[in-house]
Design an enzyme around this catalytic site. Structure first.
Site: not given
Ligand code: ADP
Length: 168
Positions: A16, A40, A89, A127
């Protein structure tokens, strides 16, 4: 262009953070929008997630951190954003992200979704994986900012009585 980066960020990872950094370079700033999803139960409550992001992005210019409930497009409109940023990813992200992007566009054609490909060395980070590793005592220092690593350590490994906000 004003960019909204929505997500759960439960918790923030280096994946992120990398996207936030690159959005700052590309657009001069980014609004990080943390989803408060009542359906959630998050590992870290909203206030803690906002705090983690603020602490981890303090060195960057142009990062705003907000929370939102409900539709991403409503949040984008309320915050005068032009673009919605999401990360990719792997192919496994693509189908879901495309569906969300189409849905958002069907709701409000004023907003484009743009995607940034994750750095290869961050492409395994999520996460939930980070939480799995921390739960079983593995090191997460290379996966998450220091503030998050400390919160995870407190949450899973200290054996002390702490709440989910990392407070004693
Ligand atoms: P959500 O629950 O909305 O998917 P996340 O916090 O999991 O939210 O992710 C938010 C965004 O960040 C999503 O578009 C996800 O694909 C992207 N993201 C998560 N991890 C990574 C990473 N390691 N590299 C690049 N983008 C990421």
């Amino acid at each position: 262009m004003r960019v909204l980066y929505p997500g759960s960020f439960d918790p923030l990872t280096f994946g992120h953070l990398d996207l936030i950094q690159r959005a700052c370079e590309l657009f001069g700033g980014v609004v990080v929008a943390v989803l408060k999803n009542p359906a959630k139960k998050p590992t870290f409550d909203l206030e803690r997630r906002l705090h983690q992001i603020k602490m981890a992005t303090g060195h960057l210019n142009g990062v705003e951190t907000i929370s939102f409930e409900g539709l991403t497009v409503s949040c984008a409109r309320a915050n005068k954003a032009d673009l919605i940023l999401r990360g990719l990813r792997a192919m496994s992200d693509f189908e879901y992200e495309l569906q969300i992007a189409h849905t958002n566009r069907s709701l409000d054609a004023d907003f484009e979704t743009i995607f940034l490909a994750s750095e290869a060395h961050h492409s395994f980070l999520s996460s939930s994986v980070v939480k799995e590793v921390a739960r079983f005592g593995g090191t997460v220092a290379h996966m998450v900012p220091e503030i998050v690593a400390r919160d995870l350590e407190r949450l899973f490994n200290s054996g002390e009585s702490t709440n989910q906000n990392g407070e004693h």
